[in-house]
Design a protein around this motif. Structure first.
Motif, PDB file in Angstrom:
ATOM      1  N   ASN A   3       0.828  -1.206   0.000  1.00  0.00           N
ATOM      2  CA  ASN A   3       0.000   0.000   0.000  1.00  0.00           C
ATOM      3  C   ASN A   3       0.860   1.253   0.000  1.00  0.00           C
ATOM      4  N   SER A   4       1.983   1.229   0.722  1.00  0.00           N
ATOM      5  CA  SER A   4       2.846   2.413   0.801  1.00  0.00           C
ATOM      6  C   SER A   4       3.432   2.756  -0.572  1.00  0.00           C
ATOM      7  N   GLU A   5       3.750   1.710  -1.342  1.00  0.00           N
ATOM      8  CA  GLU A   5       4.295   1.912  -2.695  1.00  0.00           C
ATOM      9  C   GLU A   5       3.240   2.511  -3.615  1.00  0.00           C
ATOM     10  N   VAL A   6       2.009   1.986  -3.502  1.00  0.00           N
ATOM     11  CA  VAL A   6       0.896   2.493  -4.309  1.00  0.00           C
ATOM     12  C   VAL A   6       0.608   3.945  -3.931  1.00  0.00           C
ATOM     13  N   LYS A   7       0.569   4.218  -2.631  1.00  0.00           N
ATOM     14  CA  LYS A   7       0.283   5.574  -2.164  1.00  0.00           C
ATOM     15  C   LYS A   7       1.338   6.561  -2.651  1.00  0.00           C
ATOM     16  N   GLU A   8       2.592   6.131  -2.645  1.00  0.00           N
ATOM     17  CA  GLU A   8       3.681   7.003  -3.110  1.00  0.00           C
ATOM     18  C   GLU A   8       3.508   7.345  -4.590  1.00  0.00           C
ATOM     19  N   LYS A   9       3.069   6.371  -5.382  1.00  0.00           N
ATOM     20  CA  LYS A   9       2.849   6.612  -6.809  1.00  0.00           C
ATOM     21  C   LYS A   9       1.737   7.649  -7.015  1.00  0.00           C
ATOM     22  N   TYR A  10       0.706   7.596  -6.173  1.00  0.00           N
ATOM     23  CA  TYR A  10      -0.391   8.572  -6.295  1.00  0.00           C
ATOM     24  C   TYR A  10       0.033   9.944  -5.769  1.00  0.00           C
ATOM     25  N   ASN A  11       0.847   9.960  -4.729  1.00  0.00           N
ATOM     26  CA  ASN A  11       1.392  11.231  -4.244  1.00  0.00           C
ATOM     27  C   ASN A  11       2.209  11.915  -5.339  1.00  0.00           C
ATOM     28  N   ALA A  73     -10.358   4.083  -4.995  1.00  0.00           N
ATOM     29  CA  ALA A  73     -10.242   2.636  -5.210  1.00  0.00           C
ATOM     30  C   ALA A  73      -9.233   2.404  -6.327  1.00  0.00           C
ATOM     31  N   THR A  74      -8.153   1.708  -6.012  1.00  0.00           N
ATOM     32  CA  THR A  74      -7.120   1.453  -7.013  1.00  0.00           C
ATOM     33  C   THR A  74      -7.068  -0.032  -7.361  1.00  0.00           C
ATOM     34  N   PHE A  75      -6.629  -0.294  -8.571  1.00  0.00           N
ATOM     35  CA  PHE A  75      -6.572  -1.670  -9.079  1.00  0.00           C
ATOM     36  C   PHE A  75      -5.181  -1.920  -9.673  1.00  0.00           C
ATOM     37  N   PRO A  76      -4.159  -2.051  -8.804  1.00  0.00           N
ATOM     38  CA  PRO A  76      -2.773  -2.197  -9.281  1.00  0.00           C
ATOM     39  C   PRO A  76      -2.530  -3.440 -10.132  1.00  0.00           C
ATOM     40  N   LEU A  77      -3.349  -4.478  -9.949  1.00  0.00           N
ATOM     41  CA  LEU A  77      -3.141  -5.730 -10.704  1.00  0.00           C
ATOM     42  C   LEU A  77      -3.904  -5.744 -12.028  1.00  0.00           C
ATOM     43  N   GLU A  78      -4.752  -4.740 -12.237  1.00  0.00           N
ATOM     44  CA  GLU A  78      -5.550  -4.683 -13.470  1.00  0.00           C
ATOM     45  C   GLU A  78      -4.623  -4.373 -14.648  1.00  0.00           C
ATOM     46  N   LYS A  79      -4.767  -5.146 -15.727  1.00  0.00           N
ATOM     47  CA  LYS A  79      -3.921  -4.890 -16.898  1.00  0.00           C
ATOM     48  C   LYS A  79      -4.283  -3.538 -17.505  1.00  0.00           C
ATOM     49  N   LYS A  80      -3.379  -3.000 -18.299  1.00  0.00           N
ATOM     50  CA  LYS A  80      -3.656  -1.705 -18.932  1.00  0.00           C
ATOM     51  C   LYS A  80      -4.802  -1.871 -19.923  1.00  0.00           C
ATOM     52  N   LEU A  81      -5.753  -0.969 -19.827  1.00  0.00           N
ATOM     53  CA  LEU A  81      -6.975  -1.053 -20.626  1.00  0.00           C
ATOM     54  C   LEU A  81      -7.039   0.092 -21.621  1.00  0.00           C
ATOM     55  N   MET A 139      -4.388  13.924 -19.828  1.00  0.00           N
ATOM     56  CA  MET A 139      -3.206  13.794 -18.967  1.00  0.00           C
ATOM     57  C   MET A 139      -3.575  13.835 -17.488  1.00  0.00           C
ATOM     58  N   ALA A 140      -4.595  14.630 -17.146  1.00  0.00           N
ATOM     59  CA  ALA A 140      -5.026  14.737 -15.748  1.00  0.00           C
ATOM     60  C   ALA A 140      -5.613  13.426 -15.231  1.00  0.00           C
ATOM     61  N   ARG A 141      -5.989  12.535 -16.157  1.00  0.00           N
ATOM     62  CA  ARG A 141      -6.586  11.251 -15.755  1.00  0.00           C
ATOM     63  C   ARG A 141      -5.645  10.072 -16.005  1.00  0.00           C
ATOM     64  N   LYS A 142      -4.420  10.354 -16.381  1.00  0.00           N
ATOM     65  CA  LYS A 142      -3.449   9.300 -16.693  1.00  0.00           C
ATOM     66  C   LYS A 142      -2.772   8.847 -15.402  1.00  0.00           C
ATOM     67  N   SER A 143      -3.506   8.103 -14.607  1.00  0.00           N
ATOM     68  CA  SER A 143      -3.043   7.692 -13.279  1.00  0.00           C
ATOM     69  C   SER A 143      -2.123   6.465 -13.358  1.00  0.00           C
ATOM     70  N   PRO A 144      -1.406   6.167 -12.269  1.00  0.00           N
ATOM     71  CA  PRO A 144      -0.501   5.008 -12.284  1.00  0.00           C
ATOM     72  C   PRO A 144      -1.210   3.680 -12.557  1.00  0.00           C
ATOM     73  N   TYR A 145      -2.431   3.539 -12.048  1.00  0.00           N
ATOM     74  CA  TYR A 145      -3.209   2.304 -12.224  1.00  0.00           C
ATOM     75  C   TYR A 145      -4.670   2.679 -12.509  1.00  0.00           C
ATOM     76  N   ALA A 146      -5.438   1.684 -12.946  1.00  0.00           N
ATOM     77  CA  ALA A 146      -6.881   1.897 -13.087  1.00  0.00           C
ATOM     78  C   ALA A 146      -7.431   2.324 -11.720  1.00  0.00           C
ATOM     79  N   THR A 147      -8.253   3.363 -11.714  1.00  0.00           N
ATOM     80  CA  THR A 147      -8.659   3.997 -10.455  1.00  0.00           C
ATOM     81  C   THR A 147     -10.081   4.540 -10.546  1.00  0.00           C
ATOM     82  N   LEU A 148     -10.816   4.405  -9.449  1.00  0.00           N
ATOM     83  CA  LEU A 148     -12.121   5.068  -9.319  1.00  0.00           C
ATOM     84  C   LEU A 148     -12.042   5.970  -8.095  1.00  0.00           C
ATOM     85  N   VAL A 149     -12.291   7.256  -8.300  1.00  0.00           N
ATOM     86  CA  VAL A 149     -12.304   8.213  -7.185  1.00  0.00           C
ATOM     87  C   VAL A 149     -13.763   8.538  -6.872  1.00  0.00           C
ATOM     88  N   PHE A 150     -14.136   8.357  -5.609  1.00  0.00           N
ATOM     89  CA  PHE A 150     -15.506   8.614  -5.161  1.00  0.00           C
ATOM     90  C   PHE A 150     -15.518   9.899  -4.331  1.00  0.00           C
TER      91      PHE A 150
END
Length: 213
Positions: A3-11, A73-81, A139-150
């Motif tokens: 989780n810390s690695e994922v959080k750092e990527k979003y930071n 909600a992040t999906f780090p294991l989801e393949k690139k879509l 570009m503003a939506r080009k996140s590290p992984y597939a993501t849903l922000v609520f």
């Protein structure tokens, strides 16, 4: 993936790359983002876990505070879509959540995605949902992984009460234009057009039909 690695990527995505959404920047600077990882996007298993997590998030939300919080909600294991694949999975996921959500739809918004007053409802609360993924054309939506922000709709009403909603909105659009050379063509003010068109971030035409029922 820790989780810390994922959080750092979003930071890095939001703060170090100077993301145009000043609300997102504030949330990350103040550590007000609830960041959770899930295995697969568009699945019934994810719908069950995600709904429970969102119910907890709503129950613990501090409505008396002027601080803003986002559930990510992040999906780090989801393949690139592709953009279309991501859009399909996003709506599959929301459909599955709505199917098992036993609470009535938030009466302040419409459950009809073709209605200008549409907003997605979870556990009786209206949410504006932002889809992000690595292959987004924005570009503003080009996140590290597939993501849903609520984001709770209540937050936008709070900004209106504070008299800063229009100022914040214009600032975000200015910054988005600086980043990409144009503002997101799908952005509309709430009530001007169904916000369903905006969720995936893909540019859709007038004939686009939201797959949610």
């Amino acid at each position: 993936m820790h989780n810390s690695e994922v959080k750092e990527k979003y930071n890095e995505f939001i703060l170090k790359k100077n993301h145009p959404c000043i609300m997102a920047q504030t949330v990350f600077k103040m550590d007000k983002a609830v960041l959770k990882e899930y295995k697969s996007l568009g699945s019934a298993v994810t719908a069950e876990v995600l709904l429970k997590d969102l119910q907890k998030y709503i129950a613990e939300y501090d409505y008396d505070s002027n601080d803003f919080y986002s559930f990510i909600a992040t999906f780090p294991l989801e393949k690139k879509l592709t953009e279309k694949q991501f859009e399909t999975k996003l709506w599959q996921q929301l459909q599955l959540i709505a199917t098992i959500d036993t609470e009535a739809w938030d009466p302040a918004v419409s459950p009809n995605p073709e209605d200008n007053n549409f907003s997605f409802s979870i556990h009786g609360s209206a949410f504006y949902i932002v889809g992000l993924h690595p292959n987004s054309s924005r570009m503003a939506r080009k996140s590290p992984y597939a993501t849903l922000v609520f984001n709770l709709h209540w937050q936008f009403e709070k900004l209106r009460e504070m008299g800063v909603y229009d100022k914040v909105k214009e600032k975000i659009r200015e910054r988005d234009e600086e980043l990409q050379g144009s503002i997101n063509p799908m952005l509309e003010d709430f009530g001007a057009k169904s916000e369903a068109n905006q969720y995936s971030g893909r540019k859709v035409g007038e004939n686009w039909k939201c797959p949610f029922h």
